[in-house]
Design an enzyme around this catalytic site. Sequence first.
Site, mmCIF file in Angstrom:
data_model
loop_
_atom_site.group_PDB
_atom_site.id
_atom_site.type_symbol
_atom_site.label_atom_id
_atom_site.label_comp_id
_atom_site.label_asym_id
_atom_site.label_seq_id
_atom_site.Cartn_x
_atom_site.Cartn_y
_atom_site.Cartn_z
ATOM 1 N N ALA A 115 0.870 -1.183 0.000
ATOM 2 C CA ALA A 115 0.000 0.000 0.000
ATOM 3 C C ALA A 115 0.907 1.233 0.000
ATOM 4 C CB ALA A 115 -0.915 -0.033 1.213
ATOM 5 N N ASP A 158 -10.815 -3.915 15.274
ATOM 6 C CA ASP A 158 -9.863 -2.830 15.540
ATOM 7 C C ASP A 158 -9.790 -1.882 14.341
ATOM 8 O OD1 ASP A 158 -8.078 -1.346 17.024
ATOM 9 O OD2 ASP A 158 -6.347 -2.635 16.602
#
Length: 311
Positions: A115, A158
């Site tokens: 990414a 999360d």
Amino acid sequence: NWDERGAAKFVQKNKNLHTGKEEEIVIKRSVKDFKFGKTLGFGSYSTVILATDKNTSKNFAVKVLDKRHIIKEKKVKYVNIEKNTLNRLGSRNGIIHLFFTFQDESSLYFVLDYASNGELLNLIKKYGSLNEETTKYYSAQILDAIKFMHDNGVIHRDLKPENILLNKDLKIQITDFGTAKLLEKDSVGNYPLDTRAKSFVGTAEYVSPELLNEKSIGKPCDIWAFGCIIFQMIAGKPPFKATNEYLTFQKIIKLQYAFTAGFPMVIRDLIKKILVLNPKDRINIKGIQNHLFFDSINFNNNNNNDNNQYD
Ligand code: ATP
């Protein structure tokens, strides 16, 4: 022979001497197949390094985990959850893809999508806050990825802007599945609506009131965090934030938050429907998709595989 993302799949065709049939043997990858470059970041028990596949010249993020450290810190369970969850979710827009795992004497290696545009958190920090259109662009993608996870029996637990990475095309890729909950189907093939948490996982600012009050975890936990993330994109800070975790938790269970000046009305309306204390009264994914804020977005709910319609 490599897949569409450029990860080489070494497949050898061998003739089975017993059956006479041709079989495909996938040759295991190893550290030697990659050229390692700069360090992308550090986790509490991992280092993530940019690596190039020597066969295809494609870049990957390789998460390197020190075996001794993982065992010493009792993190084996979390490493396995991360691997099993990523394998269950497979290759899909919006979720970081785990291509292969391998190991040597000292380390475990997770070869992941790279990414290149980093964390959504850094984008929010860079601009202070995001405008309505940009918020819609990212939040539609996040919602789509959450739907895919939930449809496959995965609760992330999360979700936060640090765990939402951006690839070279500025498309979101959710990561950090070490504390995910993998639901098991019941006897009639449905995933349970909620389950009990044995321990606190997650991050204080994004944790749902039902986890704090009843230790209950279900899909609405991720929806709550999603509401906090949309709020943060517009306001530049999460809705519940105090000087310590205890005070943050107090704010959450009392639903104590305030919109910042100029907060768009249409997003206020959506947030009010998400940040609802009782998870049973909280808006669900379908309701969010149909909300006025996402009026211009065409969510393609039938397609669980690849191309989504929200560009
Ligand atoms: P912790 O394990 O303590 O929760 P973490 O989840 O951030 O921390 P890692 O997943 O190991 O730990 O990531 C470490 C850093 O590497 C992060 O800051 C993240 O920005 C970066 N990183 C992780 N995965 C990728 C990726 N696929 N592409 C680019 N950068 C990445």
